[in-house]
Motif scaffolding. Structure first.
Motif, PDB file in Angstrom:
ATOM      1  N   VAL A   1      35.595  10.522  78.012  1.00 39.46           N
ATOM      2  CA  VAL A   1      36.429   9.325  78.009  1.00 39.46           C
ATOM      3  C   VAL A   1      37.500   9.338  79.017  1.00 39.46           C
ATOM      4  CG1 VAL A   1      37.844   7.806  76.588  1.00 39.46           C
ATOM      5  CG2 VAL A   1      35.640   8.560  75.599  1.00 39.46           C
TER       6      VAL A   1
ATOM      7  N   ASP B   1      39.238   4.720  72.894  1.00 38.93           N
ATOM      8  CA  ASP B   1      38.387   5.773  73.371  1.00 38.93           C
ATOM      9  C   ASP B   1      37.170   4.844  73.454  1.00 38.93           C
ATOM     10  OD1 ASP B   1      40.046   7.778  73.690  1.00 38.93           O
ATOM     11  OD2 ASP B   1      39.172   8.810  72.012  1.00 38.93           O
TER      12      ASP B   1
ATOM     13  N   LYS C   1      35.605  12.935  73.941  1.00 38.64           N
ATOM     14  CA  LYS C   1      37.015  12.620  74.298  1.00 38.64           C
ATOM     15  C   LYS C   1      37.471  13.152  75.708  1.00 38.64           C
ATOM     16  CE  LYS C   1      38.721  12.098  69.830  1.00 38.64           C
ATOM     17  NZ  LYS C   1      39.320  10.686  69.853  1.00 38.64           N
TER      18      LYS C   1
END
Length: 281
Positions: free
Chosen positions: A95, A54, A92
């Protein structure tokens, strides 16, 4: 005609292509920046992008855009510790959006086009559309197609009579490769050729550098310059790719006519896409 030279803009395009290639999970195999169009041969390395952490994704994306307040906070280790679980989950999700953009050819071309358009418009003190149209792309489905398109692109300035040889072809990948080869190296920001004796070189183009350079020299001398005199290394390079001089001449000379949605030339070892050629006007 204003008489003003815009030659420096070719340098802009070249530098932007190489920069984007270092950020995206898209390898630049070959390019030729002409006065009114650009040709690119690219390899989309989706597998590499899917394996990035990430943090790697965010650091790469932040070279292109500022990101969000949360993504900027996440890349700072001390600030990340104070983030809530909800905030981290939000990062996330972002990402994954960035990750997919970083192996998307449309995003690569968008960030090339927009950057050059802004610089050109700023230089001219105007606004509005800069590029004539959207880029066109074709998939290369086998190694022969990849080889033929790379050679075609690398010799574009010579074919257009704006350069006498590959060595003097400004704003091309072949000039960079030949310059680096003199120092027994390969350009950092171009997709590397295989070097059997050097295990430290990552997997890249499925040919050896010497064989490819020999084939480019052969193509220049025999097909473009019209010379019948070719060194043994050029002839050997042609044989290594299991191609006759006549077959190779037909492939390279007719490559633009073969452009549709995909190009396959018949000596494929698999049906996977091994490259992508892009024409930008």
């Amino acid at each position: 005609m204003s008489g003003k030279s815009f030659e420096h803009r070719r340098h802009w395009v070249e530098q932007r292509i190489l920069f984007l290639g270092s950020v995206f999970s898209i390898d630049v195999c070959a390019y030729a920046v002409m006065s009114n169009h650009t040709h690119l041969v690219l390899f989309v390395n989706k597998a590499a992008a899917l394996n990035w952490t990430d943090l790697e994704v965010l650091k790469r994306w932040h070279k292109l855009h500022k990101g969000t307040l949360l993504t900027r906070q996440y890349v700072n280790e001390s600030k990340r510790k104070s983030m809530s679980k909800l905030q981290i989950n939000s990062v996330k999700a972002t990402v994954e959006v960035y990750r997919h953009r970083l192996f998307d050819i449309s995003w690569f071309m968008r960030l090339l086009n927009e950057y050059i358009a802004r610089k050109a418009n700023k230089e001219e003190g105007c606004t509005g559309r800069f590029w004539e149209g959207r880029f066109k792309s074709q998939a290369l489905l086998d190694e022969a197609a990849l080889l033929a398109c790379m050679t075609y692109v690398d010799l574009n300035p010579v074919r257009a009579n704006i350069a006498k040889s590959p060595d003097s072809s400004a704003y091309t990948s072949i000039k960079k490769r030949l310059s680096a080869a003199r120092h027994k190296s390969q350009p950092i920001r171009l997709c590397h050729f295989k070097i059997a004796s050097d295990a430290s070189v990552p997997a890249g183009l499925p040919f050896s550098l010497n064989d490819y350079l020999g084939l480019v020299r052969f193509t220049h001398q025999r097909l473009i310059a019209g010379s019948e005199v070719c060194k043994s290394i050029e002839i050997a390079a042609l044989k290594k790719f299991h191609l006759s001089a006549g077959d190779w001449q037909s492939l390279v000379a007719a490559i633009e006519q073969r452009f549709s949605t995909q190009i396959s030339i018949g000596i494929a070892r698999s049906r996977r896409v091994v490259g992508l050629v892009v024409a930008l006007h």
